[in-house]
Design a protein around this motif. Structure first.
Motif, PDB file in Angstrom:
ATOM      1  N   LEU A   1       0.832  -1.205   0.000  1.00  0.00           N
ATOM      2  CA  LEU A   1       0.000   0.000   0.000  1.00  0.00           C
ATOM      3  C   LEU A   1       0.862   1.249   0.000  1.00  0.00           C
ATOM      4  O   LEU A   1       0.630   2.181  -0.778  1.00  0.00           O
ATOM      5  CB  LEU A   1      -0.917  -0.029   1.228  1.00  0.00           C
ATOM      6  CG  LEU A   1      -1.722   1.246   1.518  1.00  0.00           C
ATOM      7  CD1 LEU A   1      -2.682   1.547   0.384  1.00  0.00           C
ATOM      8  CD2 LEU A   1      -2.461   1.108   2.845  1.00  0.00           C
ATOM      9  N   ARG A   2       1.857   1.298   0.856  1.00  0.00           N
ATOM     10  CA  ARG A   2       2.719   2.476   0.935  1.00  0.00           C
ATOM     11  C   ARG A   2       3.496   2.674  -0.362  1.00  0.00           C
ATOM     12  O   ARG A   2       3.653   3.806  -0.826  1.00  0.00           O
ATOM     13  CB  ARG A   2       3.675   2.336   2.113  1.00  0.00           C
ATOM     14  CG  ARG A   2       2.981   2.407   3.472  1.00  0.00           C
ATOM     15  CD  ARG A   2       3.878   1.923   4.588  1.00  0.00           C
ATOM     16  NE  ARG A   2       5.092   2.706   4.703  1.00  0.00           N
ATOM     17  CZ  ARG A   2       6.179   2.282   5.340  1.00  0.00           C
ATOM     18  NH1 ARG A   2       6.200   1.092   5.911  1.00  0.00           N
ATOM     19  NH2 ARG A   2       7.235   3.047   5.413  1.00  0.00           N
ATOM     20  N   GLN A   3       3.982   1.591  -0.948  1.00  0.00           N
ATOM     21  CA  GLN A   3       4.731   1.700  -2.199  1.00  0.00           C
ATOM     22  C   GLN A   3       3.838   2.205  -3.328  1.00  0.00           C
ATOM     23  O   GLN A   3       4.271   3.023  -4.155  1.00  0.00           O
ATOM     24  CB  GLN A   3       5.334   0.345  -2.562  1.00  0.00           C
ATOM     25  CG  GLN A   3       6.480  -0.075  -1.650  1.00  0.00           C
ATOM     26  CD  GLN A   3       7.013  -1.452  -1.972  1.00  0.00           C
ATOM     27  OE1 GLN A   3       6.318  -2.305  -2.534  1.00  0.00           O
ATOM     28  NE2 GLN A   3       8.264  -1.710  -1.603  1.00  0.00           N
ATOM     29  N   ALA A   4       2.596   1.726  -3.369  1.00  0.00           N
ATOM     30  CA  ALA A   4       1.674   2.171  -4.412  1.00  0.00           C
ATOM     31  C   ALA A   4       1.279   3.630  -4.218  1.00  0.00           C
ATOM     32  O   ALA A   4       1.104   4.389  -5.181  1.00  0.00           O
ATOM     33  CB  ALA A   4       0.426   1.284  -4.407  1.00  0.00           C
ATOM     34  N   ALA A   5       1.152   4.035  -2.960  1.00  0.00           N
ATOM     35  CA  ALA A   5       0.642   5.376  -2.658  1.00  0.00           C
ATOM     36  C   ALA A   5       1.688   6.470  -2.767  1.00  0.00           C
ATOM     37  O   ALA A   5       1.348   7.629  -3.071  1.00  0.00           O
ATOM     38  CB  ALA A   5       0.034   5.390  -1.258  1.00  0.00           C
TER      39      ALA A   5
ATOM     40  N   ALA B   1      -6.415   8.758  -5.320  1.00  0.00           N
ATOM     41  CA  ALA B   1      -6.914   7.540  -4.676  1.00  0.00           C
ATOM     42  C   ALA B   1      -7.257   6.470  -5.698  1.00  0.00           C
ATOM     43  O   ALA B   1      -6.996   5.275  -5.487  1.00  0.00           O
ATOM     44  CB  ALA B   1      -8.138   7.868  -3.822  1.00  0.00           C
ATOM     45  N   ARG B   2      -7.837   6.877  -6.819  1.00  0.00           N
ATOM     46  CA  ARG B   2      -8.138   5.900  -7.886  1.00  0.00           C
ATOM     47  C   ARG B   2      -6.848   5.308  -8.449  1.00  0.00           C
ATOM     48  O   ARG B   2      -6.777   4.106  -8.750  1.00  0.00           O
ATOM     49  CB  ARG B   2      -8.959   6.554  -8.988  1.00  0.00           C
ATOM     50  CG  ARG B   2     -10.417   6.795  -8.622  1.00  0.00           C
ATOM     51  CD  ARG B   2     -11.238   7.145  -9.844  1.00  0.00           C
ATOM     52  NE  ARG B   2     -10.863   8.440 -10.404  1.00  0.00           N
ATOM     53  CZ  ARG B   2     -11.416   9.600 -10.065  1.00  0.00           C
ATOM     54  NH1 ARG B   2     -12.369   9.618  -9.139  1.00  0.00           N
ATOM     55  NH2 ARG B   2     -11.038  10.731 -10.632  1.00  0.00           N
ATOM     56  N   GLY B   3      -5.837   6.154  -8.594  1.00  0.00           N
ATOM     57  CA  GLY B   3      -4.550   5.655  -9.092  1.00  0.00           C
ATOM     58  C   GLY B   3      -3.936   4.647  -8.142  1.00  0.00           C
ATOM     59  O   GLY B   3      -3.395   3.619  -8.557  1.00  0.00           O
TER      60      GLY B   3
END
Length: 246
Positions: A84-88, A237-239
């Protein structure tokens, strides 16, 4: 299996030792650690020595105890929030570049928002959210955005047990805030945690339509630019949700 006269297990006592470190504390004296964990000094010393052999704690001269680098390594390497952190992070950095203010990422843990990432800059407004810090759902825009997009059953359970330490907020008020956040697609709280700040957060939803996190900002209270802030947060958020997949 119980391993002490008090009936608690070795695992129980290990957890109590690690949890004894208050937020922001880098070290404790062994005697203070024993007191905070509720263990006899001899038991605390034995556990600390054993944990230090595995790098989970560091026992220094004079009885100073620190959390070990091995503990940090294991938590970060295997954390369920790592993906999650890497994606965000790229999206959070983009938001921060535009706002020059605080950007937070939180997940729901029980009845609290647990903050797993935060970006801030010099000159940003005060932000009480800290990485690995928690806030009750009802005083955090991230918490409201998260709870507003959970199942009806979970929301009912939350509201049935709800209580506010100050006595100023009722379950009815929180029910209204959750309904508003669900309808609008974002949550906002102005001047709740800090009188000069305004928090806005949106849900992060994965490909299975499950709300897995909340992306939020904390900006000056006077900066009421919902028309610009909310679409930017929702796009980010969608990304993040697309990057997470399932």
């Amino acid at each position: 299996m119980a391993n002490s006269a008090s009936g608690d297990s070795v695992v129980d006592r290990v957890v109590r030792v690690i949890e004894a470190f208050p937020e922001g504390a880098t070290s404790l004296q062994l005697s203070e650690l024993a007191d905070r964990s509720g263990l006899p000094l001899s038991s605390a010393h034995r556990l600390v020595r054993q944990l230090s052999e595995h790098g989970l704690l560091d026992l220094g001269a004079g009885g100073t105890v620190r959390l070990g680098l091995r503990l940090w390594e294991l938590v970060n390497r295997n954390s369920p929030t790592l993906a999650l952190r890497q994606a965000a992070m790229p999206f959070m950095e983009d938001i921060q570049q535009v706002l020059n203010q605080n950007v937070n990422l939180a997940v729901l843990d029980g009845w609290e928002a647990l903050f797993v990432e935060r970006l801030s800059r010099r000159g940003s407004v005060a932000n009480r959210a800290r990485i690995a810090g928690r806030m009750p759902v009802h005083i955090s825009s991230a918490g409201l955005a998260l709870m507003a997009h959970q199942s009806r059953e979970l929301q009912v359970e939350y509201l049935e047990q709800f209580s506010d330490a100050s006595g100023k907020v009722t379950a009815g008020v929180v029910r209204h805030l959750l309904a508003e956040a669900a309808q609008q697609g974002y949550a906002q709280l102005a001047g709740v945690v800090d009188p000069d700040t305004w928090g806005i957060a949106v849900p992060v939803i994965n490909s299975k339509r499950r709300t897995v996190a909340a992306l939020g900002v904390v900006v000056p209270l006077a900066e009421m630019r919902l028309q610009a802030l909310v679409p930017a947060l929702q796009t980010a958020a969608r990304g993040i949700g697309r990057q997470l997949g399932d």
